[in-house]
Design a protein around this motif. Sequence first.
Motif, PDB file in Angstrom:
ATOM      1  N   THR A   1     -10.147  15.901   0.322  1.00 21.89           N
ATOM      2  CA  THR A   1     -11.362  15.387   0.959  1.00 21.89           C
ATOM      3  C   THR A   1     -12.310  16.540   1.259  1.00 21.89           C
ATOM      4  O   THR A   1     -13.493  16.507   0.909  1.00 21.89           O
ATOM      5  CB  THR A   1     -10.989  14.656   2.266  1.00 21.89           C
ATOM      6  OG1 THR A   1     -10.061  13.628   1.963  1.00 21.89           O
ATOM      7  CG2 THR A   1     -12.222  14.063   2.924  1.00 21.89           C
TER       8      THR A   1
ATOM      9  N   GLY B   1      -3.816  16.187   7.601  1.00 16.34           N
ATOM     10  CA  GLY B   1      -3.935  16.215   6.146  1.00 16.34           C
ATOM     11  C   GLY B   1      -4.119  14.852   5.507  1.00 16.34           C
ATOM     12  O   GLY B   1      -3.799  14.686   4.339  1.00 16.34           O
ATOM     13  N   LEU B   2      -4.637  13.894   6.257  1.00 14.07           N
ATOM     14  CA  LEU B   2      -4.842  12.571   5.662  1.00 14.07           C
ATOM     15  C   LEU B   2      -6.297  12.378   5.255  1.00 14.07           C
ATOM     16  O   LEU B   2      -7.205  12.927   5.878  1.00 14.07           O
ATOM     17  CB  LEU B   2      -4.435  11.470   6.649  1.00 14.07           C
ATOM     18  CG  LEU B   2      -2.944  11.441   7.023  1.00 14.07           C
ATOM     19  CD1 LEU B   2      -2.670  10.341   8.042  1.00 14.07           C
ATOM     20  CD2 LEU B   2      -2.072  11.234   5.788  1.00 14.07           C
ATOM     21  N   SER B   3      -6.507  11.560   4.228  1.00 10.54           N
ATOM     22  CA  SER B   3      -7.861  11.242   3.767  1.00 10.54           C
ATOM     23  C   SER B   3      -8.567  10.409   4.837  1.00 10.54           C
ATOM     24  O   SER B   3      -7.932   9.935   5.788  1.00 10.54           O
ATOM     25  CB  SER B   3      -7.790  10.458   2.459  1.00 10.54           C
ATOM     26  OG  SER B   3      -7.468   9.108   2.720  1.00 10.54           O
ATOM     27  N   VAL B   4      -9.870  10.202   4.654  1.00  9.03           N
ATOM     28  CA  VAL B   4     -10.654   9.526   5.685  1.00  9.03           C
ATOM     29  C   VAL B   4     -10.081   8.150   6.048  1.00  9.03           C
ATOM     30  O   VAL B   4      -9.773   7.874   7.209  1.00  9.03           O
ATOM     31  CB  VAL B   4     -12.130   9.400   5.229  1.00  9.03           C
ATOM     32  CG1 VAL B   4     -12.903   8.452   6.124  1.00  9.03           C
ATOM     33  CG2 VAL B   4     -12.793  10.772   5.212  1.00  9.03           C
TER      34      VAL B   4
ATOM     35  N   GLU C   1       0.797  -1.223   0.000  1.00 14.61           N
ATOM     36  CA  GLU C   1       0.000   0.000   0.000  1.00 14.61           C
ATOM     37  C   GLU C   1       0.830   1.275   0.000  1.00 14.61           C
ATOM     38  O   GLU C   1       1.081   1.876   1.047  1.00 14.61           O
ATOM     39  CB  GLU C   1      -0.952  -0.014   1.191  1.00 14.61           C
ATOM     40  CG  GLU C   1      -2.087  -0.990   0.964  1.00 14.61           C
ATOM     41  CD  GLU C   1      -2.720  -1.453   2.251  1.00 14.61           C
ATOM     42  OE1 GLU C   1      -2.313  -0.988   3.329  1.00 14.61           O
ATOM     43  OE2 GLU C   1      -3.622  -2.290   2.179  1.00 14.61           O
TER      44      GLU C   1
ATOM     45  N   TRP D   1      -7.970   7.031   9.285  1.00 15.55           N
ATOM     46  CA  TRP D   1      -8.496   5.979  10.150  1.00 15.55           C
ATOM     47  C   TRP D   1      -7.434   4.898  10.352  1.00 15.55           C
ATOM     48  O   TRP D   1      -7.146   4.490  11.465  1.00 15.55           O
ATOM     49  CB  TRP D   1      -9.773   5.395   9.527  1.00 15.55           C
ATOM     50  CG  TRP D   1     -10.305   4.244  10.312  1.00 15.55           C
ATOM     51  CD1 TRP D   1     -10.996   4.287  11.495  1.00 15.55           C
ATOM     52  CD2 TRP D   1     -10.137   2.858  10.000  1.00 15.55           C
ATOM     53  NE1 TRP D   1     -11.279   3.021  11.918  1.00 15.55           N
ATOM     54  CE2 TRP D   1     -10.763   2.115  11.028  1.00 15.55           C
ATOM     55  CE3 TRP D   1      -9.528   2.162   8.951  1.00 15.55           C
ATOM     56  CZ2 TRP D   1     -10.799   0.719  11.042  1.00 15.55           C
ATOM     57  CZ3 TRP D   1      -9.561   0.763   8.961  1.00 15.55           C
ATOM     58  CH2 TRP D   1     -10.187   0.063   9.994  1.00 15.55           C
TER      59      TRP D   1
ATOM     60  N   THR E   1     -15.673  15.166   8.708  1.00 12.30           N
ATOM     61  CA  THR E   1     -14.666  14.597   7.796  1.00 12.30           C
ATOM     62  C   THR E   1     -13.272  15.012   8.266  1.00 12.30           C
ATOM     63  O   THR E   1     -13.136  15.636   9.322  1.00 12.30           O
ATOM     64  CB  THR E   1     -14.936  15.023   6.332  1.00 12.30           C
ATOM     65  OG1 THR E   1     -14.096  14.282   5.472  1.00 12.30           O
ATOM     66  CG2 THR E   1     -14.691  16.518   6.123  1.00 12.30           C
TER      67      THR E   1
ATOM     68  N   GLU F   1     -19.301   7.306  -0.863  1.00 13.55           N
ATOM     69  CA  GLU F   1     -18.680   8.258  -1.781  1.00 13.55           C
ATOM     70  C   GLU F   1     -19.399   9.603  -1.699  1.00 13.55           C
ATOM     71  O   GLU F   1     -20.627   9.655  -1.579  1.00 13.55           O
ATOM     72  CB  GLU F   1     -18.742   7.739  -3.222  1.00 13.55           C
ATOM     73  CG  GLU F   1     -17.963   6.452  -3.452  1.00 13.55           C
ATOM     74  CD  GLU F   1     -16.457   6.592  -3.223  1.00 13.55           C
ATOM     75  OE1 GLU F   1     -15.915   7.708  -3.399  1.00 13.55           O
ATOM     76  OE2 GLU F   1     -15.828   5.582  -2.848  1.00 13.55           O
ATOM     77  N   ALA F   2     -18.629  10.663  -1.819  1.00 20.41           N
ATOM     78  CA  ALA F   2     -19.203  11.989  -1.669  1.00 20.41           C
ATOM     79  C   ALA F   2     -20.265  12.298  -2.724  1.00 20.41           C
ATOM     80  O   ALA F   2     -21.211  13.032  -2.450  1.00 20.41           O
ATOM     81  CB  ALA F   2     -18.101  13.039  -1.733  1.00 20.41           C
TER      82      ALA F   2
END
Lengths: 313, 447
Positions: B347, B371-374, A182, B378, B341, B434-435
């Motif tokens: 994002t 600054g990380l995506s969902v 990943e 997580w 969010t 999804e948004a």
Amino acid sequence: MSFVVPKESYNGKVLSVDFGKGDKAVVIGGENTLPFLSFEGEIPNRPVVAYEIQDCPPEDWPERVRNEYKDVSGDPVTWAKHCQDNLKAGAIALRLVSTHPDRENRSAEDAAKTIRNVLAAIDIPLIILGSNHIEKDASVLVAAAEAASGYNCIIGKAQEGNYKTIVAAALAHNHKLIAMSELDINLAKQLNILITQMGFDKEKLITDPMCSALGYGLEYTYSVMERIRLAGLFQNDATMQPPILGDVGMYVWKIKEVTAAEADVPEWGSLEERGVAWEAITATSMIVAGTNLLIMRHPKSIGIVEKTIAELT
Amino acid sequence: MALTGVQIFKLLPKTNCKKCGFPTCLAFAMALAQGKADLSKCPDVSEESKKMLGEASAPPIRTFDLGTGDKAVKLGGETVLFRHDKKFFNPCALAVNIKDNLSDDELVKKATEVSQSEMERVGQKLRIDAISVEYASGSSAQYEKAVRLVAEKAPAAAIILNCKDAAAAEAAVKAVAVRKPLLYCATNENAEAMAGIAKTHGVPLCASAQGLEALSSLTEKLQALGVNDIVLDSGAKSVKEIVENNTQIRRAALKKGFKPLGFPIINFVFRDDSIQEASAASVAIAKYASIVVLSGIEKWKNLALFTVRQNLYTDPQVPMQVEQKIYGISEPDANSPLMITTNFSLTYFIVSGEIENSKVPSLLAVMDSEGLSVLTAWAAGKFTAAKIAQFIKDSGIEGRISHRELIIPGQVAILSGALEDKLEGWKITVGPREANAIPTFLRGRAS
Ligand code: B12
Ligand code: SF4
């Protein structure tokens, strides 16, 4: 001051991997320089694009790309033959989507049957991909590897959570193997080490550092690929020398930019070209970063990328 | 050749007065040697040292502006071959080529296309930066007229005068001198005349030659003639030549300190098929071009090229992020739905855009997740039930709204149980994965 061509000297080279049989077999990798710099090294093989097909109708693909295959996608054999005979594909990537527990949860035996049928119908090389469900892939890919015994396929993807059985199957049936991690160079290296420690020949491996679409993390994939290449070439790090895979189509053909109608986003212009360009540019960026094997969906974007590859080699 | 930090240090005042912003003269010298500081920051350096340091303190790739005003594009100034080594600093300019023999209507239409090309993506305003006007008519008067017209209709765009005829070029330069056009181009044949024009009017000049040896001697000649703001055209047309020539230029400048090639690069990527052209342009963007000239600028193509340029020029160490806070969208009130969010720019802009599309007034809580995506946040333990609960409690939102319902991204549905435990009295609702499903989701609730 007179100009002297600034050449690098590399210690390592990308391993070359062949797949398929007979005169349609394909070889990727083998270069001893960064992508397309033939002024300082040998680039014996050009990047190859495989057409992606799947074992069930592509209802989850957006209309623009689904339509391209509407007459053939009801059956993987017809679909594969169409790619080979009409689209002149050099290779096919068959994704066993229907085996996913959240989809049709089809059995490993079913998958094996599909593989046998497709292999009987084509003579170009085949890449066999699972549904990306860690546990299920472990059994599906084992059955698929057996069904394809003797065909010198590429099997994938082996991941940290399931590599052991898949590696054993690829080893037993003499296939090439995709190792996917990943988006992290250390994870990619680690997985390749684990796999070769099982006695799997590093010259049969293909690294998938995980793709991402233009606008959705492309820069991460781009830099991880560049770093893998640099490690393989400059540091002669053998675990970083397998050819690189860019599994482009599945990441591109789900985002808003390739699905939103022009009526909803007039400022984005024509949807038809937008989708094709999105896949083509994602793929182009990947080959510039070092990808040797691409998996793509839209015949038009594949045509564009093949032309760019021809210009680059 | 470039001087080392220690060699530079010997030429500094050695008072450690800190006026340059560095703790010591030595630290400043080291930074200069790496091209990370500017000699003019030391007010006390002697004229003599300045001269000796001039060359060493100049950045390996010269930096100057294409165009004028707040839409001018900084060219050059790059310090690495690979973005992961530091970052790419100055996003390349995108230009479209227009022939001067088009009808006035067509010229106006094309120039207007450029002036209306601006799009917003992930909080940045992106546009076609420049217009190259090509001398195709053979008439100096027609050329000047076309250049004037285009410049007037695209008032913010930089102008590239694509004209090898010195007389025609000079008239055009005069007509739009305030816009500081880039003069394209000086060749071995017209170098003196073009250098004269560039010098007189203070505009940058492109040097064009086949191959890097010829190009190097041409830039040396132009510099001897007093031109310093130079753009390089190596004659590369195929993407192969673009990759090879641009790589050699960047390497020569950065690794060998080779001054004759220490300039920004221009690439022309014209192709009959516009998508093919987009693919070629993406190669030039990735491989070191500072100006990419296109033959057409359809909207879909602009969006794709703006995006690839934005992607490759982001800082690899710091993802683009937005401020942690609760954003109101479409004038929410105390009953409006509350969603949460992460603060990854991509994002945030996708999600807030879709909420706007829904036209349902809403509150969007954006939590700092570095600054990380969902899903990334997580997986990295930065968007957990405990952290979300803490953030909601600390945010003071409980005092602003009359309900107690929090909508979470579908991708982290798994958090809902733990969140209900930690946020007492709150109801947790799992939103879509999804948004793009948000508008339907919000409208469905509202009705
Ligand atoms: C780029 C990327 C990275 C980048 C980081 C990018 C960033 N700034 O976040 C890097 C390389 C650093 C990275 C690192 C890691 N990553 Co990562 N990464 C990705 C990738 C490729 C794309 C993520 C992305 O940018 N998505 C785009 C944004 C816009 O998506 P989003 O935030 O989820 O928002 C969407 C929806 O969630 C929704 N939405 C968002 N908010 C809201 C709110 C509401 C109310 C609603 C209704 C909807 C909604 O709308 C958006 C658009 O649809 C994904 C795989 C993929 N292709 O998706 C993996 C992925 C997220 N990463 C993953 C992992 C495991 C990691 C690592 C832990 C790997 C590791 N072992 O080191 C690290 C952790 C980071 C760290 N610091 O430790 C996994 C997560 C697996 C899981 N299910 O938990 C993924 C899914 C890959 C995978 N298939 O395994 N990663
Ligand atoms: S301003 Fe000049 S003299 Fe003062 S510390 Fe910096 S380099 Fe030294």
